[in-house]
Design a protein around this motif. Structure first.
Motif, PDB file in Angstrom:
ATOM      1  N   ASP A 154      -5.637 -14.439  -2.289  1.00  7.71           N
ATOM      2  CA  ASP A 154      -4.492 -15.280  -2.641  1.00  7.71           C
ATOM      3  C   ASP A 154      -4.534 -15.664  -4.119  1.00  7.71           C
ATOM      4  O   ASP A 154      -3.503 -15.692  -4.793  1.00  7.71           O
ATOM      5  N   GLN A 155      -5.737 -15.945  -4.614  1.00 11.22           N
ATOM      6  CA  GLN A 155      -5.869 -16.380  -6.010  1.00 11.22           C
ATOM      7  C   GLN A 155      -5.424 -15.297  -6.978  1.00 11.22           C
ATOM      8  O   GLN A 155      -4.809 -15.591  -8.014  1.00 11.22           O
ATOM      9  N   VAL A 156      -5.707 -14.022  -6.655  1.00 16.32           N
ATOM     10  CA  VAL A 156      -5.377 -12.927  -7.586  1.00 16.32           C
ATOM     11  C   VAL A 156      -4.042 -12.262  -7.256  1.00 16.32           C
ATOM     12  O   VAL A 156      -3.666 -11.280  -7.885  1.00 16.32           O
ATOM     13  N   GLY A 157      -3.322 -12.791  -6.264  1.00 12.10           N
ATOM     14  CA  GLY A 157      -1.987 -12.275  -5.974  1.00 12.10           C
ATOM     15  C   GLY A 157      -1.945 -11.022  -5.133  1.00 12.10           C
ATOM     16  O   GLY A 157      -0.984 -10.246  -5.232  1.00 12.10           O
ATOM     17  N   VAL A 158      -2.955 -10.808  -4.287  1.00 13.95           N
ATOM     18  CA  VAL A 158      -2.984  -9.646  -3.401  1.00 13.95           C
ATOM     19  C   VAL A 158      -2.430 -10.041  -2.032  1.00 13.95           C
ATOM     20  O   VAL A 158      -2.920 -10.997  -1.409  1.00 13.95           O
ATOM     21  N   ASP A 159      -1.397  -9.319  -1.578  1.00 12.09           N
ATOM     22  CA  ASP A 159      -0.855  -9.560  -0.240  1.00 12.09           C
ATOM     23  C   ASP A 159      -1.766  -8.940   0.813  1.00 12.09           C
ATOM     24  O   ASP A 159      -2.228  -7.810   0.651  1.00 12.09           O
ATOM     25  N   TRP A 160      -2.008  -9.674   1.881  1.00  9.86           N
ATOM     26  CA  TRP A 160      -2.882  -9.197   2.946  1.00  9.86           C
ATOM     27  C   TRP A 160      -2.292  -9.549   4.304  1.00  9.86           C
ATOM     28  O   TRP A 160      -1.404 -10.391   4.412  1.00  9.86           O
ATOM     29  N   LYS A 161      -2.823  -8.885   5.314  1.00  5.83           N
ATOM     30  CA  LYS A 161      -2.363  -9.128   6.673  1.00  5.83           C
ATOM     31  C   LYS A 161      -3.564  -9.134   7.607  1.00  5.83           C
ATOM     32  O   LYS A 161      -4.481  -8.326   7.459  1.00  5.83           O
ATOM     33  N   GLN A 162      -3.553 -10.044   8.545  1.00  6.50           N
ATOM     34  CA  GLN A 162      -4.606 -10.100   9.559  1.00  6.50           C
ATOM     35  C   GLN A 162      -4.291  -9.028  10.596  1.00  6.50           C
ATOM     36  O   GLN A 162      -3.405  -9.189  11.437  1.00  6.50           O
ATOM     37  N   ALA A 163      -5.017  -7.909  10.541  1.00  6.29           N
ATOM     38  CA  ALA A 163      -4.757  -6.812  11.471  1.00  6.29           C
ATOM     39  C   ALA A 163      -5.191  -7.168  12.885  1.00  6.29           C
ATOM     40  O   ALA A 163      -4.512  -6.847  13.855  1.00  6.29           O
ATOM     41  N   ASN A 164      -6.336  -7.806  13.004  1.00  4.95           N
ATOM     42  CA  ASN A 164      -6.847  -8.304  14.289  1.00  4.95           C
ATOM     43  C   ASN A 164      -7.908  -9.350  13.979  1.00  4.95           C
ATOM     44  O   ASN A 164      -8.071  -9.762  12.826  1.00  4.95           O
ATOM     45  N   ALA A 165      -8.658  -9.780  14.990  1.00  2.00           N
ATOM     46  CA  ALA A 165      -9.609 -10.874  14.800  1.00  2.00           C
ATOM     47  C   ALA A 165     -10.708 -10.543  13.800  1.00  2.00           C
ATOM     48  O   ALA A 165     -11.316 -11.449  13.215  1.00  2.00           O
ATOM     49  N   ARG A 166     -10.954  -9.244  13.571  1.00  2.00           N
ATOM     50  CA  ARG A 166     -12.074  -8.848  12.716  1.00  2.00           C
ATOM     51  C   ARG A 166     -11.649  -8.142  11.435  1.00  2.00           C
ATOM     52  O   ARG A 166     -12.499  -7.850  10.601  1.00  2.00           O
ATOM     53  N   ASN A 167     -10.373  -7.858  11.262  1.00  3.85           N
ATOM     54  CA  ASN A 167      -9.949  -7.001  10.160  1.00  3.85           C
ATOM     55  C   ASN A 167      -8.831  -7.610   9.329  1.00  3.85           C
ATOM     56  O   ASN A 167      -7.848  -8.131   9.876  1.00  3.85           O
ATOM     57  N   ILE A 168      -8.981  -7.511   8.012  1.00  2.43           N
ATOM     58  CA  ILE A 168      -7.936  -7.845   7.056  1.00  2.43           C
ATOM     59  C   ILE A 168      -7.435  -6.538   6.451  1.00  2.43           C
ATOM     60  O   ILE A 168      -8.234  -5.711   5.992  1.00  2.43           O
ATOM     61  N   SER A 169      -6.138  -6.348   6.437  1.00  5.39           N
ATOM     62  CA  SER A 169      -5.529  -5.128   5.912  1.00  5.39           C
ATOM     63  C   SER A 169      -4.761  -5.434   4.634  1.00  5.39           C
ATOM     64  O   SER A 169      -4.059  -6.450   4.539  1.00  5.39           O
ATOM     65  N   ILE A 170      -4.893  -4.548   3.641  1.00  5.82           N
ATOM     66  CA  ILE A 170      -4.127  -4.633   2.398  1.00  5.82           C
ATOM     67  C   ILE A 170      -3.409  -3.302   2.241  1.00  5.82           C
ATOM     68  O   ILE A 170      -4.046  -2.270   1.986  1.00  5.82           O
ATOM     69  N   ALA A 171      -2.092  -3.306   2.445  1.00  3.54           N
ATOM     70  CA  ALA A 171      -1.357  -2.048   2.487  1.00  3.54           C
ATOM     71  C   ALA A 171      -0.154  -1.998   1.550  1.00  3.54           C
ATOM     72  O   ALA A 171       0.344  -0.904   1.258  1.00  3.54           O
ATOM     73  N   ARG A 172       0.345  -3.137   1.082  1.00  2.00           N
ATOM     74  CA  ARG A 172       1.500  -3.110   0.189  1.00  2.00           C
ATOM     75  C   ARG A 172       1.151  -2.367  -1.099  1.00  2.00           C
ATOM     76  O   ARG A 172       0.064  -2.540  -1.647  1.00  2.00           O
ATOM     77  N   LYS A 173       2.093  -1.577  -1.580  1.00  2.27           N
ATOM     78  CA  LYS A 173       1.827  -0.682  -2.711  1.00  2.27           C
ATOM     79  C   LYS A 173       1.310  -1.429  -3.934  1.00  2.27           C
ATOM     80  O   LYS A 173       0.327  -1.029  -4.567  1.00  2.27           O
ATOM     81  N   ALA A 174       1.960  -2.535  -4.295  1.00  2.00           N
ATOM     82  CA  ALA A 174       1.561  -3.278  -5.492  1.00  2.00           C
ATOM     83  C   ALA A 174       0.167  -3.881  -5.321  1.00  2.00           C
ATOM     84  O   ALA A 174      -0.629  -3.909  -6.268  1.00  2.00           O
ATOM     85  N   SER A 175      -0.134  -4.350  -4.116  1.00  8.77           N
ATOM     86  CA  SER A 175      -1.443  -4.958  -3.869  1.00  8.77           C
ATOM     87  C   SER A 175      -2.540  -3.902  -3.856  1.00  8.77           C
ATOM     88  O   SER A 175      -3.641  -4.142  -4.352  1.00  8.77           O
ATOM     89  N   VAL A 176      -2.259  -2.742  -3.287  1.00 13.12           N
ATOM     90  CA  VAL A 176      -3.235  -1.653  -3.313  1.00 13.12           C
ATOM     91  C   VAL A 176      -3.507  -1.231  -4.756  1.00 13.12           C
ATOM     92  O   VAL A 176      -4.655  -0.955  -5.136  1.00 13.12           O
ATOM     93  N   ALA A 177      -2.452  -1.199  -5.584  1.00 19.07           N
ATOM     94  CA  ALA A 177      -2.629  -0.846  -6.992  1.00 19.07           C
ATOM     95  C   ALA A 177      -3.524  -1.860  -7.700  1.00 19.07           C
ATOM     96  O   ALA A 177      -4.385  -1.484  -8.516  1.00 19.07           O
ATOM     97  N   LEU A 178      -3.357  -3.156  -7.401  1.00 20.60           N
ATOM     98  CA  LEU A 178      -4.237  -4.181  -7.964  1.00 20.60           C
ATOM     99  C   LEU A 178      -5.680  -3.964  -7.541  1.00 20.60           C
ATOM    100  O   LEU A 178      -6.611  -4.052  -8.344  1.00 20.60           O
ATOM    101  N   MET A 179      -5.877  -3.691  -6.250  1.00 27.63           N
ATOM    102  CA  MET A 179      -7.226  -3.445  -5.750  1.00 27.63           C
ATOM    103  C   MET A 179      -7.826  -2.205  -6.402  1.00 27.63           C
ATOM    104  O   MET A 179      -9.029  -2.184  -6.728  1.00 27.63           O
TER     105      MET A 179
END
Length: 247
Positions: A214-239
């Motif tokens: 959140d601090q660096v502006g990366v969008d994320w999604k809780q895929a399930n209880a154990r996984n965080i997913s980062i899939a948006r194009k702009a956020s993947v580019a930041l990563m």
């Protein structure tokens, strides 16, 4: 042959944690004599080691903290010191190098070494100060106890969020290529797209990870209880710019 002041000064060097051999070389007094003085003179108070203070290299510490929260552990040593171990898969030699560099930068002794096991390498550093530098250390598994950063740790993470995120991804994350199919003009086509995943069973560690995102502006999604997913194009580019795939 030696006066009491000489004996006490010599035993004072031993009390600092130095070996009999090094004290013998410095003073010219035999190890046997020093050993006998330890038994004959009243024991001197052991000099406590100087506290090293906060890590000088905060960026290296933020990265090492991420690795520790994922694949690290601290174990005691009979001489009242501690070993910090970070497990790194053989598949990622660059990660092993980065871990060793960070550990040497953070360790008050400035040292680290590697031990080979089946399928992975442990990067290891010895210091009596590891529990102070990583107060999350404790009995049991990390996901079975609260994981909360000390105020000084939180300040370092907020100053170096990308180093912290990189450490967490290098320990418990990955960059993969997903694919899907779409029908375009009656023809079924395959599309591929990159995605980052972070997997951990500790709710507290997951929260630390998403707070840094959140601090660096990366969008994320809780895929399930154990996984965080980062899939948006702009956020993947930041990563990709700041983390990248393991190597």
């Amino acid at each position: 042959m030696y006066d009491v002041s000489t004996r006490k000064r010599t035993l004072g060097l031993v009390a600092q944690g130095r070996s009999l051999s090094s004290v013998s070389l410095e003073t010219g007094i035999s190890r046997a004599a020093i050993r006998s003085w330890q038994n004959r003179l009243e024991p001197l108070p052991r000099i406590a080691p100087q506290e090293p203070g906060p890590p000088a290299d905060e960026c290296a510490y933020a990265y090492l903290l991420g690795l520790y929260l994922g694949d690290g552990c601290i174990s005691g040593h009979p001489r009242t010191g501690y070993y910090l171990r970070i497990a790194c898969a053989n598949s990622w030699p660059g990660l092993i190098d980065a871990c060793e560099i960070a550990m040497r930068a953070v360790n008050p002794t400035g040292r680290s070494y590697r031990t080979q096991a089946q399928g992975y390498v442990s990067v290891v550093g010895y210091s009596r100060h590891w529990p102070r530098l990583f107060p999350q250390h404790g009995p049991g598994k990390k996901h079975e106890r609260p994981i909360v950063l000390a105020p000084w740790q939180q300040a370092i993470v907020e100053a170096h969020p990308w180093a912290f995120i990189r450490g967490l991804i290098h320990s418990d994350g990955c960059r993969i290529t997903n694919w899907t199919t779409r029908t375009v003009a009656g023809e079924r086509k395959r599309y591929e797209y990159p995605r980052y995943f972070f997997t951990n069973v500790s709710v507290d560690i997951m929260r630390l990870f998403t707070r840094a995102l959140d601090q660096v502006g990366v969008d994320w999604k809780q895929a399930n209880a154990r996984n965080i997913s980062i899939a948006r194009k702009a956020s993947v580019a930041l990563m990709d710019d700041h983390v990248g795939p393991k190597y």
